[in-house]
Motif scaffolding. Structure first.
Motif, PDB file in Angstrom:
ATOM      1  N   ARG A 104      31.044   6.222 -32.905  1.00  0.00           N
ATOM      2  CA  ARG A 104      31.804   5.186 -33.599  1.00  0.00           C
ATOM      3  C   ARG A 104      33.193   5.623 -34.081  1.00  0.00           C
ATOM      4  N   CYS A 105      33.353   6.874 -34.490  1.00  0.00           N
ATOM      5  CA  CYS A 105      34.599   7.308 -35.128  1.00  0.00           C
ATOM      6  C   CYS A 105      35.229   8.446 -34.328  1.00  0.00           C
ATOM      7  N   PRO A 106      36.269   8.165 -33.539  1.00  0.00           N
ATOM      8  CA  PRO A 106      36.844   9.184 -32.656  1.00  0.00           C
ATOM      9  C   PRO A 106      37.267  10.460 -33.373  1.00  0.00           C
ATOM     10  N   ARG A 107      37.884  10.348 -34.538  1.00  0.00           N
ATOM     11  CA  ARG A 107      38.330  11.544 -35.258  1.00  0.00           C
ATOM     12  C   ARG A 107      37.145  12.402 -35.693  1.00  0.00           C
ATOM     13  N   LEU A 108      36.081  11.749 -36.165  1.00  0.00           N
ATOM     14  CA  LEU A 108      34.905  12.490 -36.600  1.00  0.00           C
ATOM     15  C   LEU A 108      34.150  13.078 -35.415  1.00  0.00           C
ATOM     16  N   VAL A 109      34.147  12.372 -34.299  1.00  0.00           N
ATOM     17  CA  VAL A 109      33.520  12.901 -33.086  1.00  0.00           C
ATOM     18  C   VAL A 109      34.247  14.171 -32.644  1.00  0.00           C
ATOM     19  N   HIS A 139      30.497  26.708 -34.586  1.00  0.00           N
ATOM     20  CA  HIS A 139      29.252  27.046 -35.294  1.00  0.00           C
ATOM     21  C   HIS A 139      28.068  26.410 -34.561  1.00  0.00           C
ATOM     22  N   PRO A 140      27.672  26.959 -33.438  1.00  0.00           N
ATOM     23  CA  PRO A 140      26.626  26.330 -32.621  1.00  0.00           C
ATOM     24  C   PRO A 140      25.255  26.275 -33.297  1.00  0.00           C
ATOM     25  N   GLY A 141      25.055  27.063 -34.328  1.00  0.00           N
ATOM     26  CA  GLY A 141      23.770  27.040 -35.018  1.00  0.00           C
ATOM     27  C   GLY A 141      23.669  26.031 -36.139  1.00  0.00           C
ATOM     28  N   TRP A 142      24.772  25.331 -36.412  1.00  0.00           N
ATOM     29  CA  TRP A 142      24.773  24.328 -37.474  1.00  0.00           C
ATOM     30  C   TRP A 142      24.229  23.000 -36.963  1.00  0.00           C
ATOM     31  N   HIS A 143      23.942  22.116 -37.897  1.00  0.00           N
ATOM     32  CA  HIS A 143      23.467  20.766 -37.555  1.00  0.00           C
ATOM     33  C   HIS A 143      24.536  19.998 -36.784  1.00  0.00           C
ATOM     34  N   ASN A 144      25.752  19.907 -37.329  1.00  0.00           N
ATOM     35  CA  ASN A 144      26.908  19.300 -36.648  1.00  0.00           C
ATOM     36  C   ASN A 144      26.584  17.954 -35.996  1.00  0.00           C
ATOM     37  N   ALA A 145      26.091  17.026 -36.785  1.00  0.00           N
ATOM     38  CA  ALA A 145      25.708  15.692 -36.317  1.00  0.00           C
ATOM     39  C   ALA A 145      25.609  14.792 -37.544  1.00  0.00           C
ATOM     40  N   PRO A 146      25.489  13.476 -37.340  1.00  0.00           N
ATOM     41  CA  PRO A 146      25.250  12.612 -38.495  1.00  0.00           C
ATOM     42  C   PRO A 146      24.041  13.109 -39.289  1.00  0.00           C
ATOM     43  N   VAL A 147      24.174  13.108 -40.591  1.00  0.00           N
ATOM     44  CA  VAL A 147      23.105  13.637 -41.450  1.00  0.00           C
ATOM     45  C   VAL A 147      22.178  12.501 -41.868  1.00  0.00           C
ATOM     46  N   PRO A 148      20.896  12.586 -41.541  1.00  0.00           N
ATOM     47  CA  PRO A 148      19.970  11.519 -41.918  1.00  0.00           C
ATOM     48  C   PRO A 148      19.696  11.505 -43.416  1.00  0.00           C
ATOM     49  N   SER A 149      19.239  10.381 -43.895  1.00  0.00           N
ATOM     50  CA  SER A 149      18.855  10.262 -45.298  1.00  0.00           C
ATOM     51  C   SER A 149      17.626  11.118 -45.568  1.00  0.00           C
ATOM     52  N   PHE A 150      17.389  11.367 -46.846  1.00  0.00           N
ATOM     53  CA  PHE A 150      16.292  12.236 -47.271  1.00  0.00           C
ATOM     54  C   PHE A 150      15.516  11.541 -48.381  1.00  0.00           C
ATOM     55  N   GLY A 151      14.196  11.474 -48.209  1.00  0.00           N
ATOM     56  CA  GLY A 151      13.344  10.866 -49.225  1.00  0.00           C
ATOM     57  C   GLY A 151      12.631   9.637 -48.700  1.00  0.00           C
ATOM     58  N   PRO A 152      11.634   9.146 -49.435  1.00  0.00           N
ATOM     59  CA  PRO A 152      10.817   8.029 -48.970  1.00  0.00           C
ATOM     60  C   PRO A 152      11.556   6.694 -48.986  1.00  0.00           C
ATOM     61  N   LEU A 153      11.291   5.870 -47.968  1.00  0.00           N
ATOM     62  CA  LEU A 153      11.918   4.546 -47.895  1.00  0.00           C
ATOM     63  C   LEU A 153      11.379   3.582 -48.946  1.00  0.00           C
ATOM     64  N   GLY A 190      39.568   4.739 -44.167  1.00  0.00           N
ATOM     65  CA  GLY A 190      38.971   3.427 -44.397  1.00  0.00           C
ATOM     66  C   GLY A 190      38.265   2.896 -43.168  1.00  0.00           C
ATOM     67  N   GLU A 191      38.833   3.170 -42.002  1.00  0.00           N
ATOM     68  CA  GLU A 191      38.207   2.725 -40.755  1.00  0.00           C
ATOM     69  C   GLU A 191      36.871   3.414 -40.529  1.00  0.00           C
ATOM     70  N   GLU A 192      36.796   4.693 -40.879  1.00  0.00           N
ATOM     71  CA  GLU A 192      35.538   5.437 -40.713  1.00  0.00           C
ATOM     72  C   GLU A 192      34.471   4.936 -41.684  1.00  0.00           C
ATOM     73  N   GLU A 193      34.889   4.637 -42.895  1.00  0.00           N
ATOM     74  CA  GLU A 193      33.940   4.062 -43.852  1.00  0.00           C
ATOM     75  C   GLU A 193      33.399   2.740 -43.324  1.00  0.00           C
ATOM     76  N   GLN A 194      34.279   1.921 -42.761  1.00  0.00           N
ATOM     77  CA  GLN A 194      33.866   0.622 -42.222  1.00  0.00           C
ATOM     78  C   GLN A 194      32.943   0.796 -41.022  1.00  0.00           C
ATOM     79  N   SER A 195      33.243   1.739 -40.154  1.00  0.00           N
ATOM     80  CA  SER A 195      32.423   1.955 -38.960  1.00  0.00           C
ATOM     81  C   SER A 195      31.013   2.405 -39.320  1.00  0.00           C
ATOM     82  N   CYS A 196      30.898   3.156 -40.407  1.00  0.00           N
ATOM     83  CA  CYS A 196      29.590   3.683 -40.806  1.00  0.00           C
ATOM     84  C   CYS A 196      28.815   2.725 -41.715  1.00  0.00           C
ATOM     85  N   ARG A 197      29.492   1.693 -42.196  1.00  0.00           N
ATOM     86  CA  ARG A 197      28.882   0.801 -43.183  1.00  0.00           C
ATOM     87  C   ARG A 197      27.596   0.122 -42.700  1.00  0.00           C
ATOM     88  N   PRO A 198      27.474  -0.269 -41.413  1.00  0.00           N
ATOM     89  CA  PRO A 198      26.224  -0.902 -40.985  1.00  0.00           C
ATOM     90  C   PRO A 198      24.982  -0.056 -41.250  1.00  0.00           C
TER      91      PRO A 198
END
Length: 213
Positions: free
Chosen positions: A13-18, A28-42, A118-126
Motif C-alpha cells: 500500500r505505501c511505496p515509501r514504507l515498502v 537486517h535479514p534476521g529482523w521481522h521487517n514486515a507489518p507488525v500484527p496486533s497483540f492480545g485477544p480480540l 498523512g497518505e501512509e496513515e490513510q492507506s493503513c486506516r482500513p
C-alpha cells in the motif's frame, strides 16, 4: 492468508514504507521487517493504539512495543495493573500474555524517522477500522499520542476539534467506545519527564475504570 484487520507480510500500500522495508530486509535479514500484527485477544474490552513500530523494537521483533524503550513502560504497567501475565523479556517468545487487553498501531509498518506521512496513515486506516470492528467486547481505546488519537477519530468519522487530544482526556464517543488519551510512552517523553511512570499509571487506571462503566 491475512485476516482483514492484519496486512500481509508484503503489503504494497505505501511505496515509501515498502522501499524502507526492503532496505531493512537487506541490512537486517534476521529482523521481522514486515507489518507488525496486533497483540492480545480480540475479545478484550481495552484496545491500546500506538503510532507505529519502532525500527529496532517491533520492526525487529514482530510484536508491538517489544524491544524498545516504550515497551518497558507499557508492558511494565500492564503487568503491574493485572492486564498481562508472565515476564516481559523484550522478545516475542518470552511467554507474556495479555489479559482483556489488545495492542495495535495506527500504522503497521515502521516509518523512516518514526514519521508516517498523512497518505501512509490513510492507506493503513482500513486495518484499524477492521481491527475495531473485530472486537465485540471493546469498551475503551487508549490512544498513545496525538497521531493515534486522530487515527481513532478518523475511523469513526468524527471531527478532531470536537475531541481535542490532551493527556488524561476522556472522550465518550457516540455509538462507540470511550477514547482515553495519553502522551506516548516514548523515550523522549519519559526522559524529558513529560510523561512519568506515575502519570502513565494514572491514565491507565482511568482507561480500565472506563471499561467497567
Amino acid at each position: 492468508m491475512a485476516q482483514n484487520h492484519e496486512p500481509g507480510r508484503d503489503c504494497p500500500r505505501c511505496p515509501r514504507l515498502v522501499a524502507f522495508r526492503e532496505e531493512m530486509r537487506i541490512k537486517h535479514p534476521g529482523w521481522h521487517n514486515a507489518p507488525v500484527p496486533s497483540f492480545g485477544p480480540l475479545d478484550a474490552s481495552l484496545l491500546i493504539v500506538g503510532l507505529g513500530p519502532g525500527l529496532r523494537g517491533a520492526n525487529a521483533t514482530g510484536r508491538p512495543f517489544t524491544g524498545d524503550w516504550a515497551g518497558d513502560l507499557l508492558y511494565g504497567t500492564l503487568l503491574a495493573k493485572g492486564r498481562a501475565s508472565g515476564v516481559y523479556d523484550e522478545r516475542p517468545d518470552d511467554g507474556l500474555e495479555l489479559i482483556d487487553c489488545r495492542i495495535t498501531n495506527a500504522v503497521r509498518c515502521v516509518p523512516p524517522a518514526n514519521r508516517p506521512t498523512g497518505e501512509e496513515e490513510q492507506s493503513c486506516r482500513p486495518f484499524l477500522i477492521e481491527e475495531i470492528a473485530s472486537m465485540p467486547r471493546l469498551r475503551v481505546i487508549l490512544a498513545l499520542g496525538g497521531i493515534a488519537h486522530n487515527a481513532v477519530l478518523t475511523t469513526r468519522k468524527l471531527k478532531k476539534n470536537a475531541y481535542p487530544f490532551a493527556h488524561g482526556a476522556i472522550h465518550p464517543l457516540p455509538d462507540g467506545p470511550t477514547l482515553v488519551d495519553s502522551y506516548h510512552c516514548s523515550r523522549l517523553n519519559t526522559n524529558t519527564r513529560r510523561l512519568t511512570e506515575a502519570m502513565f499509571h494514572q491514565v491507565f487506571d482511568s482507561a480500565v475504570a472506563a471499561t467497567r462503566k
